[in-house]
Design an enzyme around this catalytic site. Structure first.
Site, PDB file in Angstrom:
ATOM      1  N   VAL A  46      -0.015  -6.862  -6.078  1.00  0.00           N
ATOM      2  CA  VAL A  46      -1.234  -6.981  -6.730  1.00  0.00           C
ATOM      3  C   VAL A  46      -1.278  -5.874  -7.570  1.00  0.00           C
ATOM      4  O   VAL A  46      -1.422  -4.713  -6.953  1.00  0.00           O
ATOM      5  CB  VAL A  46      -2.617  -7.193  -5.739  1.00  0.00           C
ATOM      6  CG1 VAL A  46      -3.774  -7.205  -6.886  1.00  0.00           C
ATOM      7  CG2 VAL A  46      -2.398  -8.242  -4.997  1.00  0.00           C
ATOM      8  N   GLU A  58       4.408  -5.714   0.866  1.00  0.00           N
ATOM      9  CA  GLU A  58       4.570  -5.342   2.509  1.00  0.00           C
ATOM     10  C   GLU A  58       3.161  -4.697   3.027  1.00  0.00           C
ATOM     11  O   GLU A  58       2.789  -5.053   4.207  1.00  0.00           O
ATOM     12  CB  GLU A  58       5.732  -4.349   2.754  1.00  0.00           C
ATOM     13  CG  GLU A  58       7.033  -4.820   2.073  1.00  0.00           C
ATOM     14  CD  GLU A  58       7.420  -4.617   0.728  1.00  0.00           C
ATOM     15  OE1 GLU A  58       8.523  -4.297   0.452  1.00  0.00           O
ATOM     16  OE2 GLU A  58       6.305  -4.411  -0.089  1.00  0.00           O
ATOM     17  N   CYS A  89      10.160  -0.253  -0.253  1.00  0.00           N
ATOM     18  CA  CYS A  89      10.260   0.920  -0.976  1.00  0.00           C
ATOM     19  C   CYS A  89       9.827   1.793   0.189  1.00  0.00           C
ATOM     20  O   CYS A  89       9.743   1.500   1.206  1.00  0.00           O
ATOM     21  CB  CYS A  89       9.185   1.315  -1.970  1.00  0.00           C
ATOM     22  SG  CYS A  89       7.497   1.494  -1.579  1.00  0.00           S
ATOM     23  N   CYS A  92       6.253   1.744   1.671  1.00  0.00           N
ATOM     24  CA  CYS A  92       6.275   0.670   2.485  1.00  0.00           C
ATOM     25  C   CYS A  92       6.984   0.770   3.776  1.00  0.00           C
ATOM     26  O   CYS A  92       6.389   0.112   4.890  1.00  0.00           O
ATOM     27  CB  CYS A  92       6.618  -0.561   1.730  1.00  0.00           C
ATOM     28  SG  CYS A  92       5.497  -1.159   0.512  1.00  0.00           S
TER      29      CYS A  92
END
Length: 133
Positions: A46, A58, A89, A92
């Protein structure tokens, strides 16, 4: 090692990506994870006009995990809007470590990888002073 249906997780992640809010990058991401009780939780990215506030798929999975009863993540697939496997990433990976541990399996184009292998020497609970745990 848990028995993981990676095709099912990738399919659920691709469906989740369809709900992504990506008006700026147009790069939809979806994630799906197997929970230790057998549930599958999903999430999508989002975006926000203030790019640093964008939520990764995630992280949305972790929110879904706790809003549907909690538990531990066992395996996670992350894909783009076309179903191609993506790697989480660094941010995450750290978030996923908190909710799945170093044994959490992450889908990878070659073969699933342990999160501990993707985030070696991670900061964790043992790094906090005992009185803060």
């Amino acid at each position: 090692m848990p028995d993981v249906d990676w095709n099912m997780l990738r399919g659920n992640a691709t469906q989740a990506a369809a709900g992504a809010y990506v008006p700026y990058s147009r790069f939809a991401v979806g994630a799906a994870a197997l929970v230790d009780d057998g549930r599958v939780v999903t999430g999508c990215n989002v975006e926000n006009v203030s790019y640093g506030l964008t939520l990764c798929a995630e992280c949305a999975v972790v929110c879904a995990l706790h809003s549907t009863g909690g538990g531990r993540l066992l395996a996670l697939a992350c894909v783009d809007g076309h179903g191609s496997v993506l790697m989480p990433c660094g941010r995450c990976r750290q978030v996923l470590l908190e909710h799945g541990g170093s044994e959490l399996l992450i889908d990878h184009p070659v073969r699933p990888r342990r999160l501990g292998d993707l985030l070696p020497d991670a900061f964790g609970l043992d790094d906090l002073p005992r009185e803060r745990r």
